[in-house]
Design an enzyme around this catalytic site. Structure first.
Site, PDB file in Angstrom:
ATOM      1  CB  ALA A 162      -0.931   0.113   1.153  1.00 12.48           C
ATOM      2  CB  CYS A 163       0.597   4.556   1.891  1.00 12.79           C
ATOM      3  SG  CYS A 163      -1.221   4.883   0.982  1.00 12.79           S
ATOM      4  CB  SER A 164       4.493   1.529   3.560  1.00 11.71           C
ATOM      5  OG  SER A 164       4.429   2.433   4.660  1.00 11.71           O
ATOM      6  CB  SER A 340       3.785   3.809  -2.304  1.00  9.19           C
ATOM      7  OG  SER A 340       3.936   3.531  -3.882  1.00  9.19           O
TER       8      SER A 340
END
Length: 380
Positions: A162-164, A340
């Protein structure tokens, strides 16, 4: 390039690349579209609303969006259909299997810029990691398609955290360098987040934008003079349903709900704010101390670009004071949340002015929960 026997095993960031779509949607344009959709919905369901059978939809506003997020605009791959109240989703012609897919296309553009800035040729690169929140398909991997399009003779695979995803990709690339299994690795994050955003949901219709970034991670022995030493990386995950997307290949097992709103981005924003801020701030401080760095001495924080309030609080806890724009730059206002890619955009656009010896932090956090830190120092 330098022979493998002379490699140092010390990973650095040699360069970055950024692809930005040409089209942008302002909050004013977005609100006008959303409110027209609301008016049409409420008019079409007037009798049911009057009877209490259907809840009326509420309009959005520029003030609400900017207070809730700090976002003022976002770039998208397809503006007209997103703003069409009858569509409110991206649209473009379907590509054949013989054509370069759209995620690979924008990934190649960002990667090409990163290679050019480092003075690299595709044959210099050993691996491609496609690290993003949403992949166009399960297989073949987007990374392998990008690898072929660039002409890289090595290997590639996809990563989804996901965002990481980007920071997880950077640590993975750094580990390849540390172990001697690669000397040059591209971490590419093509984020067409407009595809998983529910543009009809008032609480989130303003959040996401499209972009692609690339980070070239290499052994210090072959790095250009103007590079960033990777001092340390740290990853952390804690399971949470507060950010979720249930879209997947098993949706066809329950076709009656295959198009439900949970097949797009869903979040409990207040819970995310309350739980992620202290987790990430403590993680940063602990890792800085482990690396024998003074967190309050960090020259710049390139934080995940999801919410200005979250970044303000995290930066304050790390630096010990209210951070200014120089200490914690924002790209959220013009790019929106690009999952990300956000912290990488901030690093790409706001790192050239730092001086040799300056230390900084690239940090991501989001669904999972997942969080990643990459501490860097400008080369002497």
């Amino acid at each position: 390039m330098t022979d493998k026997a002379t490699m140092t095993g010390r990973p650095v960031i040699s360069s970055t690349g950024l692809f930005t779509p040409s089209e942008s949607i302002t909050n004013e344009e977005l609100v006008a579209s959303f409110n027209e959709y609301v008016r049409r919905h409420n008019a079409a369901n007037a009798e049911a609303i009057e009877a209490g059978e259907v809840e009326p939809l509420n309009e959005s506003s520029v003030e609400f969006i900017e207070k809730a997020s700090g976002i003022k605009a976002r770039h998208v791959m397809a503006k007209v259909p997103v703003l069409d109240p009858e569509i409110m989703a991206p649209r473009w012609p379907q590509r054949s299997n013989d054509e370069l897919s759209i995620l690979a296309e924008i990934g190649v553009k960002a990667a090409t810029q990163a290679l050019e800035r480092a003075g690299r040729k595709p044959e210099d690169v050993d691996a491609v990691l496609c690290a993003a929140s949403n992949m166009e398909r399960p297989y073949p991997a987007m990374a392998i398609e990008i690898q072929q399009a660039l002409g890289i003779d090595g290997f590639g695979f996809d990563m989804n955290v996901a965002c990481s995803s980007a920071t997880f990709g950077i640590q993975t690339a750094a580990d390849y360098i540390r172990s001697g299994n690669a000397k040059s690795v591209l971490v590419i994050s093509p984020e067409i987040t407009s595809g998983h955003l529910n543009w009809r949901d008032r609480d989130s219709h303003f959040i996401f934008g499209d972009v692609a970034t690339a980070v070239l991670v290499e052994d210090a022995a072959i790095a250009p003079a103007d590079h960033w030493d990777i001092l340390g990386t740290k990853l952390k995950t804690v399971f949470s349903n507060n950010i979720r997307n249930n879209f997947g290949f098993l949706n066809r097992a329950y076709p009656d709900d295959a198009g439900g709103p949970d097949k797009l981005f869903v979040q409990e924003g207040r819970k995310v704010f309350k739980e992620v801020v202290p987790m990430v701030a403590q993680m940063i401080v602990d890792e800085a101390e482990r690396l024998d760095l003074d967190p309050q001495g960090l020259r710049r924080l390139w934080l995940h670009q999801a919410n200005t309030g979250m970044n303000r609080l995290i930066a304050h806890r790390v630096l010990g004071h209210e951070a200014n724009e120089d200490e914690s730059p924002t790209v959220l206002d013009t790019y929106g949340n690009t999952s990300s890619a956000g912290s990488i955009i901030a690093f790409h656009l706001h790192s050239k002015d730092l001086e040799a010896g300056d230390t900084g932090l690239i940090c991501s956090f989001g669904a999972g929960y997942s969080a990643g830190t990459v501490f860097v120092r400008k080369s002497a």
